[in-house]
Design a protein around this motif. Structure first.
Motif, PDB file in Angstrom:
ATOM      1  N   UNK A  10       0.830  -1.199   0.000  1.00  0.00           N
ATOM      2  CA  UNK A  10       0.000   0.000   0.000  1.00  0.00           C
ATOM      3  C   UNK A  10       0.867   1.253   0.000  1.00  0.00           C
ATOM      4  N   UNK A  11       1.881   1.238   0.861  1.00  0.00           N
ATOM      5  CA  UNK A  11       2.866   2.318   0.943  1.00  0.00           C
ATOM      6  C   UNK A  11       4.057   1.762   1.708  1.00  0.00           C
ATOM      7  N   UNK A  12       5.110   2.534   1.853  1.00  0.00           N
ATOM      8  CA  UNK A  12       6.327   2.034   2.503  1.00  0.00           C
ATOM      9  C   UNK A  12       6.013   1.493   3.897  1.00  0.00           C
ATOM     10  N   UNK A  13       6.359   0.243   4.119  1.00  0.00           N
ATOM     11  CA  UNK A  13       6.182  -0.368   5.435  1.00  0.00           C
ATOM     12  C   UNK A  13       4.778  -0.822   5.750  1.00  0.00           C
ATOM     13  N   UNK A  42      10.195  -7.135   7.159  1.00  0.00           N
ATOM     14  CA  UNK A  42      11.129  -7.142   8.289  1.00  0.00           C
ATOM     15  C   UNK A  42      11.127  -5.834   9.064  1.00  0.00           C
ATOM     16  N   UNK A  43      10.706  -4.758   8.453  1.00  0.00           N
ATOM     17  CA  UNK A  43      10.672  -3.473   9.159  1.00  0.00           C
ATOM     18  C   UNK A  43       9.477  -2.671   8.664  1.00  0.00           C
ATOM     19  N   UNK A  44       8.329  -2.869   9.301  1.00  0.00           N
ATOM     20  CA  UNK A  44       7.105  -2.231   8.857  1.00  0.00           C
ATOM     21  C   UNK A  44       6.670  -1.086   9.748  1.00  0.00           C
ATOM     22  N   UNK A  45       5.803  -0.267   9.210  1.00  0.00           N
ATOM     23  CA  UNK A  45       5.172   0.790  10.007  1.00  0.00           C
ATOM     24  C   UNK A  45       3.869   0.282  10.631  1.00  0.00           C
TER      25      UNK A  45
END
Length: 409
Positions: free
Chosen positions: A35-38, A149-152
């Motif tokens: 959807x978007x970064x993270x 591995x590194x999401x918002x």
């Protein structure tokens, strides 16, 4: 499930802005959508994998006495003021609601779970107790370029334990270590995941991470191959030898953190004035521990570890389906008819089958099968039917064998 009705499709190439291998493969294979970064949507295949990881976690945490709850993701500012973490947590998403009231989206749940358990467990007879949840967390990560591995926004199992004394906490802490290794073993990360000593911050001398060896890992750890434990790079300057045996010949390895555990002691119980009444009628502070595993992060780590040039290779326990049935015929012909019977027979026995019944070329079907990575592929074609057989291929080993249709299990 028939692949012809699956609304998602595979992609020949990953989005150009996606640099992490796990996200590239998961997007191409139709498991997630960015959807978007993270932040990712879990599509039907991806959700099946994620839910299987969550269920493995549930089984192992239930086995050590964890009680599952589901706490709110929307948190009041007041709770964070009590712990003095409103301005301390730099990744906290903050928002203003009606009446100018301030809230946070949960990046962790100590501020919620401590007063929750405080309402119910006030006597020594109520302790120890352990509660956990599996819920989405929100962290305003400055860089979210590592796929799952590194999401918002990401899935997290957070377990919190409450004890009368440190001895009782230490005993439970060891139970959690054992449970975590069982979880990672069942998820396909056994033998490459190591207990890793890390900074304990304000809580204790050490916390512990579970680090999975991987060439693309973001973390550096120093492994004692004698004790099979490691030290995180962040503390290697002060801890230059194995904490267990003193060995100074540690092997530098890249790794992915898939879990962590902390002895919180009384930091949060003190903040909320959480005490219990002991056997002598005296009030004593409750001792706490917290234990995290990210199901979505685990899913990403599995892909980073288990893949080849053709796609994902799912471990059996968490694969979206056990079998990928590939029929190389046309609707209504003999191949289609036999494939339908095989599909119905296997599903009636409880076997999870994805049947590729699409009207596309054999080459495209095989390429998609390798990309999706289901452990076993069964091929039915005119050629195999000449001997009343099917071709079975193991996705991991590449081993191919021909067996009679009536021998299928």
């Amino acid at each position: 499930m028939r692949q012809s009705i699956l609304f998602t499709k595979t992609l020949r190439s990953a989005p150009k802005d996606e640099v992490s291998l796990n996200a590239q493969l998961l997007i191409r294979a139709g498991f997630v959508d960015k959807l978007m970064a993270g932040v990712y949507t879990y599509l039907p295949l991806g959700l099946r994998v994620l839910n299987k990881i969550k269920n493995i976690i549930r089984e192992e945490i239930d086995a050590i006495g964890g009680q599952e709850v589901l706490m709110p993701a929307l948190h009041p500012k007041e709770n964070y003021l009590k712990t003095k973490r409103w301005d301390e947590i730099d990744v906290l998403f903050k928002l203003i609601g009606a009446g100018e009231k301030e809230y946070a989206l949960g990046s962790t749940h100590e501020e919620i779970v401590t007063p929750l358990v405080q309402k119910f467990a006030s006597s020594h007879k109520d302790l120890p107790c352990a509660v956990y949840q599996i819920q989405d967390k929100f962290r305003n990560e400055p860089r979210a370029k590592a796929g799952l591995l590194r999401g918002r926004e990401f899935s997290m199992k957070d377990l919190y334990s409450f004890h009368k004394d440190e001895k009782d906490l230490e005993a439970y802490y060891e139970k959690v270590k054992t449970a975590y290794f069982k979880i990672f073993e069942r998820c396909g990360l056994g033998g490459i995941t190591y207990l890793t000593f890390a900074s304990g911050g304000v809580f204790s001398k050490y916390s512990h991470e579970f680090q999975t060896l991987c060439d693309s890992g973001e973390d550096l750890i120093y492994l004692c191959e004698k004790c099979q434990v490691a030290v995180n790079k962040e503390i290697i300057a002060e801890q230059k030898a194995c904490p267990q045996c003193g060995n100074k010949k540690l092997a530098e390895k890249k790794a992915i953190e898939v879990g962590n555990i902390f002895p919180l002691k009384t930091k949060f119980s003190d903040a909320f004035g959480y005490k219990f009444v002991d056997e002598a009628g005296q009030q004593k502070p409750v001792i706490m521990g917290c234990y995290g595993i990210g199901p979505s992060r685990t899913m990403g780590a599995v892909v980073e570890v288990h893949h080849d040039e053709n796609g994902i290779i799912w471990p059996e326990n968490i694969a979206p389906f056990a079998t990928h049935l590939v029929s190389l015929g046309k609707a209504g012909d003999d191949v289609d008819s036999v494939a339908k019977k095989v599909y119905n027979n296997l599903t009636s026995k409880g076997v999870e089958v994805l049947w590729d019944d699409r009207d596309i070329s054999p080459g495209a079907k095989f390429a998609d099968s390798d990309l999706i990575g289901i452990p076993k592929r069964i091929v039915i074609s005119k050629k195999t039917l000449e001997s009343d057989s099917v071709e079975i291929k193991d996705r991991k080993t590449g081993e191919v064998k021909i067996i009679k249709i009536d021998e299928l299990k």
